[in-house]
Write a protein that holds these residues in place. Sequence first.
Motif, short mmCIF file in Angstrom:
data_model
loop_
_atom_site.label_atom_id
_atom_site.label_comp_id
_atom_site.label_asym_id
_atom_site.label_seq_id
_atom_site.Cartn_x
_atom_site.Cartn_y
_atom_site.Cartn_z
N ALA A 247 0.84 -1.21 0.00
CA ALA A 247 0.00 0.00 0.00
C ALA A 247 0.87 1.25 0.00
N ASP A 248 1.92 1.24 0.81
CA ASP A 248 2.82 2.39 0.85
C ASP A 248 3.54 2.58 -0.48
N TYR A 249 3.99 1.48 -1.06
CA TYR A 249 4.69 1.57 -2.34
C TYR A 249 3.77 2.13 -3.43
N LEU A 250 2.55 1.60 -3.53
CA LEU A 250 1.62 2.08 -4.54
C LEU A 250 1.32 3.56 -4.33
N ALA A 251 1.12 3.94 -3.08
CA ALA A 251 0.81 5.34 -2.78
C ALA A 251 1.96 6.26 -3.20
N GLU A 252 3.17 5.87 -2.88
CA GLU A 252 4.32 6.72 -3.20
C GLU A 252 4.54 6.81 -4.71
N GLU A 253 4.28 5.74 -5.43
CA GLU A 253 4.40 5.78 -6.89
C GLU A 253 3.41 6.75 -7.50
N ILE A 254 2.19 6.72 -6.99
CA ILE A 254 1.15 7.61 -7.52
C ILE A 254 1.45 9.06 -7.16
N LEU A 255 1.86 9.29 -5.91
CA LEU A 255 2.19 10.64 -5.49
C LEU A 255 3.38 11.21 -6.26
N SER A 256 4.38 10.39 -6.50
CA SER A 256 5.58 10.85 -7.19
C SER A 256 5.29 11.25 -8.63
N ALA A 257 4.18 10.73 -9.18
CA ALA A 257 3.78 11.09 -10.54
C ALA A 257 2.90 12.34 -10.55
N GLY A 258 2.67 12.91 -9.39
CA GLY A 258 1.91 14.15 -9.31
C GLY A 258 0.42 13.99 -9.10
N TYR A 259 -0.04 12.79 -8.74
CA TYR A 259 -1.46 12.54 -8.51
C TYR A 259 -1.73 12.37 -7.01
N SER A 260 -2.66 13.17 -6.48
CA SER A 260 -2.90 13.10 -5.05
C SER A 260 -4.39 13.11 -4.67
N ARG A 261 -5.30 13.19 -5.66
CA ARG A 261 -6.72 13.25 -5.32
C ARG A 261 -7.33 11.86 -5.29
N GLY A 262 -6.73 10.97 -4.51
CA GLY A 262 -7.24 9.62 -4.47
C GLY A 262 -6.92 8.90 -3.19
N CYS A 263 -7.32 7.64 -3.13
CA CYS A 263 -7.13 6.81 -1.94
C CYS A 263 -7.00 5.36 -2.35
N ILE A 264 -6.10 4.66 -1.71
CA ILE A 264 -5.86 3.23 -1.98
C ILE A 264 -6.14 2.45 -0.71
N SER A 265 -6.95 1.40 -0.80
CA SER A 265 -7.22 0.56 0.36
C SER A 265 -7.14 -0.91 -0.02
N SER A 266 -6.60 -1.72 0.86
CA SER A 266 -6.51 -3.15 0.61
C SER A 266 -7.71 -3.86 1.23
N VAL A 267 -7.95 -5.06 0.77
CA VAL A 267 -9.08 -5.83 1.29
C VAL A 267 -8.86 -6.27 2.72
N ASP A 268 -7.62 -6.22 3.20
CA ASP A 268 -7.32 -6.74 4.53
C ASP A 268 -6.88 -5.67 5.52
N GLY A 269 -7.24 -4.42 5.28
CA GLY A 269 -7.12 -3.45 6.35
C GLY A 269 -6.05 -2.38 6.25
N PHE A 270 -5.48 -2.14 5.08
CA PHE A 270 -4.43 -1.13 4.96
C PHE A 270 -4.85 -0.06 3.96
N THR A 271 -4.82 1.19 4.39
CA THR A 271 -5.31 2.28 3.56
C THR A 271 -4.33 3.45 3.55
N ARG A 272 -4.16 4.03 2.38
CA ARG A 272 -3.41 5.28 2.23
C ARG A 272 -4.31 6.29 1.53
N ASN A 273 -4.67 7.36 2.22
CA ASN A 273 -5.40 8.45 1.62
C ASN A 273 -4.37 9.48 1.17
N LEU A 274 -4.43 9.88 -0.09
CA LEU A 274 -3.43 10.77 -0.66
C LEU A 274 -3.91 12.22 -0.75
N ASP A 275 -5.16 12.48 -0.44
CA ASP A 275 -5.82 13.73 -0.76
C ASP A 275 -5.44 14.88 0.18
N HIS A 276 -4.79 15.89 -0.38
CA HIS A 276 -4.40 17.09 0.37
C HIS A 276 -5.43 18.21 0.23
#
Length: 412
Positions: A247-276
């Motif tokens: 989850a952290d890796y996916l989030a950092e890849e998306i953020l590094s590409a300049g995208y932050s208006r989103g959220c990633i969550s796994s089926v087993d309890g891990f979430t990264r909200n990117l939205d500033h």
Amino acid sequence: MRETRTGGKGRDLPHPKPVSKIELPSEHGRLRLILTVLFLVIGAFFIAYGVANLSSKDPGWNEIEVNSSELNCGGDFVFLYCLGKDGASAKTENKELTALYSDAAEYAFQMFTNDVGYENVHNIYYISRHPNEEMEIDDVLYKAFSLIRESGDRSLYLAPIYEQYDGLFHCTEEYQAVEYDPYLDQEVADYYATIARFANDEQMIDLELLGENRIVLRVAEEYLTFASENEIESFIDFYWMKNAFIADYLAEEILSAGYSRGCISSVDGFTRNLDHSGETYSYTFYDRTDSMIYPAANVQYSGPSGIVYLHDYALNSEQLLFYVYKSGEIRTPYLDAQDGFCKSACSDLVCYSSEFGCSEILLRMLPVYIADTLQKDSLAELAGEEIFSIYSENGRICYNDAGCSITEIPPN
């Protein structure tokens, strides 16, 4: 973050317990990000201002899906993104995000899998099966190993237990469970205890970080002999914890590409909200009474965050991570590194932070949750590190964040 409604299960839910604020000891009570136990079967929390028609690629909230024929981790995650914000082309953003997310999901699977080997790739599968061999690994794994070493957690070395224990979740009859459950069979318990002794002895096994992404998995001759005698091939595995790091890796890849208006969550309890952006989000806190899982409260929050939700019950697609006996006893994937037995200090615990990602939060909360009893002073210590928590105790929702915004859900 796909919408999920418990009522679709065709059963009446019990009356939610009253919501009470329980003050836990803490010297740091400043306002922080609000989060609670997420019903993360399919990323289940609700965006307060509305998510409609997630399959559409019109401007607004959409699910970004992996488009790949290669093995990937996309099936474990839900990625929602608000396309076309501030005049951007929704079609262009969707195309770019799909390609980015697909590549990242393929790569993450390749790195963290302990089931598949790739030619000239030093992933978990390769490292685990090449003890005492110095090698260079990719940065994503080196960072993960560095976090684990810093935490002192030894769960990574329980791989032989994980390999056997995982069979429990595939049992169709209770008599089959004896082969995997240390609570039911002393021979299994003794085997797990032996592995745990090796796992907790740095002289027996230790992953040494040599710098510049070079490592060596040191395994002593005594352990290698035992492994040979017991047909053990794998020495390390992230097992159920891997999606926190992914989850952290996916989030950092998306953020590094300049995208932050989103959220990633796994089926087993891990979430990264990117939205500033400051938008307000809302989702449901679920609780369990005996075998009944029910919505207890709504929670509002905003801002980027990392969230980890551990619980001792299965939520839909998590069935292969839990086993329930006819007696009502539940077995979880949360194994104590000290003895290989599954333990849960409470039914559900969420820890969240605007300062840390999922993997760092998880490693800090592991000794709190994988325990016989819940130590509230430990939760207070985590709050001092800007990692706040929410859990249920005797029907009451307890939390240690002064800014927590929780609303009781009226009974159906």
